[in-house]
Design an enzyme around this catalytic site. Structure first.
Site, PDB file in Angstrom:
ATOM      1  N   HIS A  26       2.033   2.130  -3.715  1.00 47.81           N
ATOM      2  CA  HIS A  26       0.862   2.875  -4.106  1.00 47.81           C
ATOM      3  C   HIS A  26       0.878   4.256  -3.904  1.00 47.81           C
ATOM      4  O   HIS A  26       0.886   5.352  -4.912  1.00 47.81           O
ATOM      5  CB  HIS A  26      -0.635   2.355  -3.955  1.00 47.81           C
ATOM      6  CG  HIS A  26      -1.069   1.087  -4.474  1.00 47.81           C
ATOM      7  ND1 HIS A  26      -0.932   0.713  -6.002  1.00 47.81           N
ATOM      8  CD2 HIS A  26      -1.361  -0.306  -4.018  1.00 47.81           C
ATOM      9  CE1 HIS A  26      -1.231  -0.515  -6.164  1.00 47.81           C
ATOM     10  NE2 HIS A  26      -1.444  -1.234  -5.193  1.00 47.81           N
ATOM     11  N   GLU A  76       0.734  -1.293   0.140  1.00 49.11           N
ATOM     12  CA  GLU A  76       0.039  -0.041   0.027  1.00 49.11           C
ATOM     13  C   GLU A  76       0.815   1.244  -0.113  1.00 49.11           C
ATOM     14  O   GLU A  76       0.457   2.329  -0.676  1.00 49.11           O
ATOM     15  CB  GLU A  76      -1.000   0.006   1.174  1.00 49.11           C
ATOM     16  CG  GLU A  76      -1.784  -1.154   1.295  1.00 49.11           C
ATOM     17  CD  GLU A  76      -2.826  -1.463   0.339  1.00 49.11           C
ATOM     18  OE1 GLU A  76      -2.965  -0.633  -0.779  1.00 49.11           O
ATOM     19  OE2 GLU A  76      -3.267  -2.598  -0.068  1.00 49.11           O
TER      20      GLU A  76
END
Length: 265
Positions: free
Chosen positions: A61, A58
């Site tokens: 990203h 995450e």
């Protein structure tokens, strides 16, 4: 976010540092065959390391989006590696861990909210989507490095098998995430290059993409092809199916630790 934190950049979350500490201590427990049962140590090591990898997925990203123009990810806490800051902790952490426990498969996690209108250029949008699964691929390469470098002969068998199983989770996460299915990162890589009309038609199916993938995996023929592909990738990385299978057996300590473990030399 305070002025001082803005100048020095986001601070790494104590929660993430705690996860790293658990990973390190449990890895030592597996390696040194400490007082705790080996299977339980493998379980702690794999689960904590898997959550760390979800955080890194995450973060990748968010960091790519930040450099692409979406500075809002900093205010949302995504750059602190704190799993509790994700848009949906259940999807990003809890469900992936449950799937590992139940099925031994790396479920794509998911959810940092990216303000896509802040990002300019189709390539940047594609890179934001690709950054997560590329992180899983990089972790798989790192975890299997001792295998393809031929440096595992003197590694304790339990630790060797735990690494193999953890690497397999990274491989499955990368493969599943890269599928060009709405709702998964693979589709996110392609989406900027599709026509607006096609994107509008596909958009309603995005919430069901992951469900559809796992429904397909229940089809024996599809399941067999998927795992054959994963096994081929693991073999290319120097890891045998025996090492991965024993890693799963160690991980499931509640079923009893494996006996007469023999791994390729």
């Amino acid at each position: 976010m305070s002025a001082s934190s803005t100048r020095s950049g986001p601070q790494i979350s104590p929660i993430f540092l705690g996860l790293l500490a658990v990973t390190g201590v449990s890895a030592w427990g597996v390696w040194a065959d400490a007082a705790v049962p080996t299977g339980f140590a493998v379980f702690l090591f794999v689960v904590s390391a898997w959550i760390v990898s979800l955080c890194l997925h995450e973060y990748a990203h968010a960091r790519t989006a930040f450099h692409g123009g979406d500075v809002s990810v900093g205010a949302k806490g995504y750059l602190t590696l704190n799993p509790l800051k994700y848009t949906h902790a259940l999807l990003s952490v809890v469900l992936p861990v449950l799937f590992v426990v139940m099925g031994g498969i790396g479920l794509p996690g998911g959810a940092v909210f990216i303000e896509r209108d802040r990002i300019r250029g189709r390539l940047r949008h594609s890179l934001v989507s690709a950054a997560g699964p590329l992180t899983n691929a990089a972790l798989a390469a790192a975890l299997t490095a001792p295998f393809w470098l031929g440096a595992v002969d003197d590694v304790p068998v339990a630790f060797r098998c735990a690494l193999a199983f953890l690497a397999m989770l990274q491989v499955t996460a990368a493969v599943l995430n890269f599928l060009p299915v709405p709702g998964l990162d693979g589709y996110g890589v392609l989406e900027p290059w599709l026509s607006p009309a096609l994107r509008r038609r596909v958009e309603p199916f995005a919430p069901f993409g992951l469900i559809a993938v796992f429904a397909c995996l229940w089809i024996p023929e599809v399941n067999a092809v998927f795992w054959q592909g994963v096994d081929s990738l693991m073999t290319a990385l120097g890891v045998s199916w025996q090492e991965t299978a024993y890693g799963l057996e160690y991980f499931r300590f509640w079923e009893g630790e494996p006996r007469n473990v023999t791994v390729p030399r």
